[in-house]
Design an enzyme around this catalytic site. Structure first.
Site, short mmCIF file in Angstrom:
data_model
loop_
_atom_site.label_atom_id
_atom_site.label_comp_id
_atom_site.label_asym_id
_atom_site.label_seq_id
_atom_site.Cartn_x
_atom_site.Cartn_y
_atom_site.Cartn_z
CE LYS A 1 6.46 -2.40 11.36
NZ LYS A 1 6.26 -3.52 10.44
CD GLN A 2 2.76 0.64 10.07
OE1 GLN A 2 3.17 -0.49 10.33
NE2 GLN A 2 2.69 1.12 8.85
CD1 TRP B 1 0.83 -0.37 3.03
CD2 TRP B 1 -0.82 1.03 3.62
NE1 TRP B 1 1.08 0.04 4.32
CE2 TRP B 1 0.08 0.90 4.71
CE3 TRP B 1 -1.92 1.86 3.76
CZ2 TRP B 1 -0.10 1.58 5.93
CZ3 TRP B 1 -2.10 2.52 4.96
CH2 TRP B 1 -1.20 2.38 6.03
CG ASP B 2 4.88 0.74 1.35
OD1 ASP B 2 3.98 0.02 1.79
OD2 ASP B 2 6.03 0.76 1.82
CD GLU C 1 2.83 -4.70 8.75
OE1 GLU C 1 4.03 -4.95 9.00
OE2 GLU C 1 2.36 -4.76 7.59
C1 BGC Z 1 4.99 -1.65 7.39
C2 BGC Z 1 3.95 -1.67 6.30
C3 BGC Z 1 4.62 -1.39 4.97
C4 BGC Z 1 5.76 -2.35 4.73
C5 BGC Z 1 6.53 -2.04 3.47
C6 BGC Z 1 6.11 -2.63 7.05
O1 BGC Z 1 7.11 -2.56 8.00
O2 BGC Z 1 4.43 -1.99 8.63
O3 BGC Z 1 2.95 -0.71 6.56
O4 BGC Z 1 3.68 -1.48 3.96
O5 BGC Z 1 6.66 -2.28 5.80
O6 BGC Z 1 7.10 -0.78 3.53
#
Ligand code: BGC
Length: 781
Positions: A611-612, A355-356, A498
């Site tokens: 995490k984010q 989804w980046d 995540e």
């Molecule tokens: C993140 C995801 C991201 C992926 C690729 C993961 O560490 O949690 O949101 O899409 O990295 O960048």
């Protein structure tokens, strides 16, 4: 460690990322941060001479291969072209021996050239001045140029160089290629063929050399070598004190995936094309090839040109660095390819798209180069086949996009096993490929974002509606009825955060699924009323009328978590009941994921630690749905609990801080985002640069500080420049028109380069721009 204060040879500041001292510890970081590419291929910047710990990577976009059934499809590491075995008086040249002076390795972002210079004393009385140059042509996508200049300061020396095409490389051990034919034509043109083991993609790699002494071409008979997975030539010559050698290598890379070969592909025909191209490149030589390459980059900078006048010159460099890598990683030439989470700069994430792309990178293209945005969305259209298969395999209807995507028809390619679990000592299972499902609505959102900003109805009619309808069909089949509570829920998912797996009703996932279905319903009505033919086409293809009945019956019953009495929206059903711990030891550490030194993922799952950005993503994407008070309260609550262990996190926080008017915080977070790759953490980019974060850096400037947004189909601008900035100007495409926006603390001026008139909302007030207009930069709200 990295130096950002160097200027270009003509004195221009803000274009150079350099390293002033050779450090074998920083090998990987520099290889990734200074990597080169042109969207067709990416070349990691390993040094010519070898060192322990180096990674020599050459990736060609879209050439995915699955090494075996226990592994997932990944971008294979093609043969290396960069290694030179240099010997001085018979001894192998290495910077780890002798004395090094005036060392500098720099990436010139303007010309996309990597240059390394230094003086080296061999400790035995000989002194040489080396300059290495390298580029991956943006003008001829198949061409790479390398050049070494050696001047003998104290000699004489016997110098030998061995150079060729080295296929003795792998992806961390996985060998993706069958050995192919190798040949040297006319003692000059080296050719190596390799074919991927499962996807059967042929690669034809060619290289040739040219030597000059004191500027004059010299013919040196090469020692020729062909061995297992290698073809090389060696040149030896004696150089007197004061003499200099120029050693040029041009290389070409072709694969059977190249669009130009189409259905008529044959290996012999490709070899012919490749050899002819190599001969032409050899004739042109490094300098001429390089000058066409810089002309192509000049156009890039003309198109994307952004100006930042800041008290800190690093700000502009940070944004240019993002632009540079976005160009290098994006397959603008081919809609069958996406953008890897590490671009083409390392083996991390195996070249897969997440989804980046849609959420962090696409906005840059929507507003700076809509054609490329369209191509990236067409890639997702081609991925519908894999998405439909994934839905079926999971017992759902419609299109369920893979969390990680490779070749469009590959479907789900997320690996199943990850890092060590410190409690069990086993590998941790990666659940994202099974239950991180928000990607499906992220893609629908991106289609909508693109369409509303560009007005590209052709795209919608060919691709966009189908994506939106079929993803809505998926969500409708995915919803679970909770009889007791009389609502539809989405249980057992991973949301953007995540660190929380198997959660029920992740707010982001539920809201975005709701958005996706509502959007499909809107377009259903629009097409039914205005485009009966299209409507009939989709009805036949997707049984739309039936789907609509289901959407209608479910939409308003989807559970959308609401703010509690403290205005906090629960991230999921259980987050707010979990234990809170002091996260200071785990914030902003040398390496991300430091919490896993003390807890395993299950244990982290039971803590209020993220995490984010998760709910923050919702505030950014669906900003109209939440009040400023709710956003602020949640920002405060969740930011404390967020480790920013994903590079996707800081930019979103910076944009929200801008929206809140907290300029200082927004600026600080923007800086931290630029430091993900450019900061002092020596291992931050070992596996490759962070694509989404680079898109996020542009977002911080344009969507954050300039406050650009598409809301209800209208363009909004609400700039809040950081105190350190006196000017921000950038191009902005809207509804097919190119605007040039220039913002100072006092004024916002907009030039409509394309002509006609555009409507937009500046600081909340409706405005119209014909040729150009200037507005006061003050909020009128
Ligand atoms: C993140 C995801 C991201 C992926 C690729 C993961 O560490 O949690 O949101 O899409 O990295 O960048």
């Amino acid at each position: 460690m990295l130096n950002y204060n160097k200027t270009l040879p003509d004195g221009a500041p803000g274009w150079v990322v350099s390293e002033d001292q050779f450090s074998s510890l920083a090998l990987a970081k520099c290889e990734a941060v200074m990597s080169l590419g042109n969207g067709y291929m990416g070349l990691r910047s390993a040094t010519e001479e070898s060192y322990v710990g180096e990674k020599r990577n050459l990736f060609v976009n879209g050439t995915f291969n699955r090494f075996d059934e226990l592994e997932v499809s990944e971008l294979p590491n093609a043969a290396d072209l960069t290694k030179l075995d240099i010997r001085i008086d018979g001894k192998r040249f290495t910077l780890e021996q002798g004395e090094v002076k005036a060392y500098s390795r720099s990436l010139n972002l303007r010309d996309a050239e990597l240059v390394r210079t230094f003086i080296w004393n061999n400790g035995e009385g000989k002194e040489l001045e080396f300059t290495f140059r390298r580029f991956v042509s943006l003008d001829s996508l198949h061409v790479i140029g390398l050049k070494m200049e050696v001047k003998v300061l104290r000699g004489p020396v016997n110098l030998s160089v061995s150079s060729g095409i080295d296929a003795q490389v792998s992806n961390s051990g996985s060998q993706h290629f069958h050995e192919g034919e190798k040949r040297i034509y006319d003692k000059t043109y080296l050719e190596l063929i390799q074919t991927t083991t499962e996807s059967k993609v042929d690669f034809a790699i060619g290289a040739s050399h040219r030597l000059k002494v004191d500027g004059q071409l010299v013919e040196v008979a090469p020692a020729m070598e062909i061995d297992r997975r290698i073809v090389a030539v060696g040149y030896s010559l004696r150089l007197e004190e004061g003499q200099s050698l120029t050693f040029e290598k041009v290389a070409t890379v072709y694969t059977s995936r190249d669009k130009e070969f189409g259905d008529n592909y044959s290996l012999p025909a490709m070899r012919e094309v490749a050899l002819a191209a190599l001969k032409t490149a050899q004739e042109s030589g490094y300098d001429a090839l390089f000058s066409s390459h810089t002309a192509a980059w000049a156009k890039v900078w003309e198109n994307y040109g952004i100006t930042i006048e800041s008290s800190n010159p690093f700000d502009l460099l940070g944004v240019r660095f993002a632009h540079y890598h976005l160009v290098v990683m994006t397959p603008a030439h081919d809609n069958r390819m996406g953008i890897g989470a590490k671009g083409l700069s390392g083996e991390g994430y195996k070249g897969h798209s997440f989804w980046d792309t849609e959420i962090f990178i696409l906005p840059f293209y929507i507003y700076s180069n809509p054609e490329i945005a369209r191509s990236l969305l067409e890639y997702r259209y081609l991925g519908l086949e894999g998405a439909r298969n994934k839905a079926k395999e999971n017992g759902f209807a419609g299109a369920m996009y893979p969390w990680e995507a490779a070749w469009p028809s590959d479907g789900e390619v997320t690996p199943v096993w990850g890092a060590v679990d410190i409690v069990t000592g086993e590998q941790t299972k990666i659940w994202s490929g099974f239950i991180e499902q928000h990607i499906t609505s992220d893609i629908a959102y991106a289609v909508w974002h693109y369409f509303r900003s560009t007005g590209d109805t052709d795209f919608m009619e060919k691709y966009g509606y189908e994506i939106i309808f079929d993803t809505a069909i998926f969500w409708a089949s995915r919803l679970e009825w909770n009889e007791a509570l009389g609502r539809y829920e989405i249980n057992e998912v991973v949301g953007p955060d995540e660190y929380k797996e198997h959660v029920d009703n992740n707010a982001f996932t539920n809201y975005m699924a709701h958005f996706n279905i509502e959007l499909a319903m809107d377009y259903y009505q629009e097409l039914e009323a205005q485009s009966p033919e299209l409507f009939a086409r989709y009805d036949e293809l997707l049984n739309l009328k039936e789907a609509h009945k289901v959407w209608e019956s479910k939409l308003n019953l989807i559970y959308l978590p609401q703010p509690n009495e403290d205005l906090i929206i629960p991230q999921d059903d259980t987050y707010l009941q979990k234990e809170i711990i002091d996260l200071t030891p785990y914030k902003d550490q040398e390496k991300v994921g430091s919490i896993f030194n003390d807890y395993n993922l299950d244990q982290v799952g039971n803590l209020q630690v993220s995490k984010q950005a998760d709910i923050m993503m919702l505030f950014f994407l669906l900003e109209n749905k939440f009040s400023p008070e709710v956003k602020r309260a949640n920002y405060q609550y969740y930011e404390e609990k967020t480790l920013h262990d994903s590079s996707l996190s800081l930019s979103t926080h910076s944009i929200l801080a801008s929206d809140f008017g907290d300029k200082e915080l927004a600026y600080r977070l923007f800086h931290r985002a630029t430091e993900i790759d450019l900061g002092p953490k020596v291992h931050s980019s070992d596996a490759g640069i962070h694509s989404a974060s680079l898109g996020g850096i542009w977002e911080c400037a344009v969507m954050g500080f300039a406050g650009v947004r598409m809301l209800d189909g209208k363009l909004h601008l609400a700039p809040k420049l950081p105190e350190h900035w006196d000017r921000l100007s950038f191009p902005l495409y809207w509804q097919g028109k190119r605007l040039e926006v220039n913002i100072t603390p006092q004024e916002i001026s907009i030039t409509n380069v394309t002509g006609g008139s555009i409507q937009l909302i500046v600081h909340g007030k409706q405005q119209e721009v014909h040729e150009s207009a200037t507005f006061a930069n003050t909020s009128t709200l």
